[in-house]
Design an enzyme around this catalytic site. Structure first.
Site, short mmCIF file in Angstrom:
data_model
loop_
_atom_site.label_atom_id
_atom_site.label_comp_id
_atom_site.label_asym_id
_atom_site.label_seq_id
_atom_site.Cartn_x
_atom_site.Cartn_y
_atom_site.Cartn_z
N GLU A 130 39.76 42.99 40.46
CA GLU A 130 38.95 43.57 41.61
C GLU A 130 39.51 44.72 42.31
OE1 GLU A 130 37.41 40.67 44.20
OE2 GLU A 130 36.41 39.72 42.77
N ASP A 143 41.46 34.70 50.27
CA ASP A 143 40.60 33.76 49.49
C ASP A 143 41.65 32.84 48.48
OD1 ASP A 143 38.86 32.27 47.71
OD2 ASP A 143 37.83 33.84 46.96
N ASP A 161 33.10 28.95 49.42
CA ASP A 161 32.36 29.76 48.38
C ASP A 161 32.15 28.72 47.28
OD1 ASP A 161 32.23 31.45 46.42
OD2 ASP A 161 34.01 32.03 46.30
N LYS A 189 26.50 34.52 47.58
CA LYS A 189 26.59 35.22 46.33
C LYS A 189 25.36 35.08 45.52
CE LYS A 189 31.49 34.83 44.98
NZ LYS A 189 32.60 33.82 44.44
N ARG A 202 31.12 39.76 42.81
CA ARG A 202 31.97 38.84 41.83
C ARG A 202 32.77 39.60 41.41
NH1 ARG A 202 29.30 33.73 41.29
NH2 ARG A 202 31.48 33.28 40.80
N SER A 203 33.99 38.82 40.71
CA SER A 203 34.95 39.63 39.90
C SER A 203 34.49 40.47 38.66
CB SER A 203 36.17 38.52 39.63
OG SER A 203 35.52 37.78 38.85
N LYS A 247 32.14 41.28 51.44
CA LYS A 247 33.28 41.30 50.38
C LYS A 247 33.17 41.81 49.08
CE LYS A 247 36.35 37.68 48.44
NZ LYS A 247 36.36 36.36 48.04
#
Ligand code: PGA
Ligand code: ZN
Length: 425
Positions: free
Chosen positions: A202, A239, A309, A334, A363-364, A385
């Site tokens: 990320e 996280d 999450d 998400k 998302r990554s 985020k």
């Protein structure tokens, strides 16, 4: 009215195949969206359809693209795009599984998001404005990664995201200014230590550290060296993504090769909260550790935001249950975890109704798609985020928020500290 739905394969930020969908309406309006993909996934998430086999490590999306073109498209053509709920329900019914496994979460979420984009285009307004529907909305408090880790950095350190938040900034743009200085300073610090080794999935610096605590020390030092006061001015957000190393109440760290039970792990995290200026912690416990979440939130929810999450997978029913349990103070949102725009919004609405905070999240595995910038602002989520402060699939989202803030002009408000959510009870 939807007149055409077209799926195609494109590539995500990890160089993996993903699904893009174009939607055309009778009025000429057009919407496009790209499905993101996670690496550290909750077991209750909508699942992507991948082809398996040899090509691209089994991650090809030929079947998901075919599902868009051969099944989803024909089912949606003729439907009213204004009725997002009906469109999304039609896809859920057509899929027929509990987890979107037949048509693919990737096929369905990309279509759902493209329909939403087409609706906004039909109204000839930016998506955030369409979603705000005349209500006052705020630019979100950004949560920005400085060091990557966990599943996004070959488990080089256990904790997945070492992030900062700038609640004292006066605007979204100023929060980015401050972050840019901290990110740059952290890079200089890594260089000086001889441990600058590029970035993780990320965009945060690759975590060449001996312990999780050492990363926290480096983060505090970067904040200070950049000229900020660690704490309420620029604070830390983690996280933990604990489901990646904690199962059935046993937490096994790769660093140090040690195992802890839930209570021991909670006291380690508690020590970090005492030692470092941490404002927010996501997934501190494994997704199966409901009691751990309750204990942690009872102990620390008054002074630290605690986000679910993998634990809640953007599911409205789970959010309501966790609120009743007092197991979190905020919820990650998400869209691809929920499966559709409608379900993601329902999870957000459930959180809001229960007094929990909301963080719209990337998302990554990402792309140039910036829909989450619009969702976080238009839905007035309070927080966003996206990952780090490098790599254009991340920067595209931050930059889009700058444009939204500029478009709002004198009406622009920044969520700042109010974006954070501590225990409401
Ligand atoms: P993922 O990571 O997209 O790999 O799940 C993001 C997160 O855990 O928040
Ligand atoms: Zn997470």
């Amino acid at each position: 009215t939807i007149i055409n739905v077209l799926g195609r394969r494109v590539w995500d930020s990890r160089g993996r195949p993903t699904v893009e969908v174009d939607v055309r309406l009778k009025c000429g309006a057009f919407g496009r969206a790209i499905a993101p993909a996670g690496a550290s996934m909750g077991s209750g998430e909508a699942v992507d359809l991948r082809d398996g086999g040899e090509a691209f490590g089994g991650l090809n999306v030929g079947r998901a693209v075919a599902a868009v073109n051969e099944e989803i498209g024909p089912a949606l053509v003729g439907m009213d795009a204004d009725l997002q709920e009906e469109v999304d329900r039609a896809m859920i019914t057509l899929d027929g599984t509990g987890n979107r496994g037949r048509l693919g979460g990737n096929a369905i979420v990309a279509t759902s998001m493209a329909v939403l984009q087409a609706r906004a285009a039909a109204e000839k307004v930016p998506l955030w404005q369409y979603l705000a529907a005349g209500r006052d909305v705020r630019l979100p408090l950004p949560e920005i990664q400085i060091f990557g880790g966990g599943a996004h950095a070959a488990r080089r350190v256990d904790i997945q995201d070492f992030m900062i938040m700038c609640p004292a900034a006066g605007s979204f743009a100023e929060a980015l200014d401050w972050t840019a200085e901290v990110y740059r300073t952290a890079g200089l610090l890594m260089k000086k230590r001889g441990s600058l080794q590029g970035v993780a999935d990320e965009g945060g610096y690759w975590p060449a550290f001996r312990s999780n605590e050492e990363v926290l020390e480096a983060l505090v030092k970067s904040i200070e060296m950049a000229g900020f006061k660690p704490g309420d001015e620029v604070g830390i957000s983690l996280d933990v993504a604990a489901s990646e190393f904690g199962k059935a109440g046993v937490y096994t760290l790769a660093l140090g090769n040690t195992s802890y039970d839930t209570d021991e792990w909670i006291s380690i995290l508690g020590q970090w909260l005492d030692d470092y200026p941490i404002l927010s912690v996501e997934d501190p416990l494994g997704e199966d550790d409901r009691q751990g979440f309750q204990t942690f939130t009872r102990l620390y929810g008054g002074r630290c935001q605690i986000i679910g999450d993998d634990y809640l997978v953007t599911n409205a029913a789970r959010v309501s249950e966790a609120a009743k349990d007092k197991a979190v103070t905020a919820v990650l949102i998400k869209p691809n975890q929920a499966g559709t725009i409608t379900e993601a919004f329902q999870a957000l609405a459930a959180a809001r109704e229960q007094g929990l905070g909301t963080i719209v999240s990337a998302r990554s595995g990402e792309s140039e798609d910036v829909i989450i910038s619009h969702l976080s602002t238009g839905w007035d989520a309070g927080q966003l985020k996206v990952g780090s402060f490098s790599r254009s699939e991340r920067m595209a989202k931050w930059n889009e928020c700058l444009r939204i803030e500029e478009a709002l002009g004198s009406r622009a408000r920044f969520a700042g500290r109010d974006g954070l959510a501590f225990a409401p009870w």
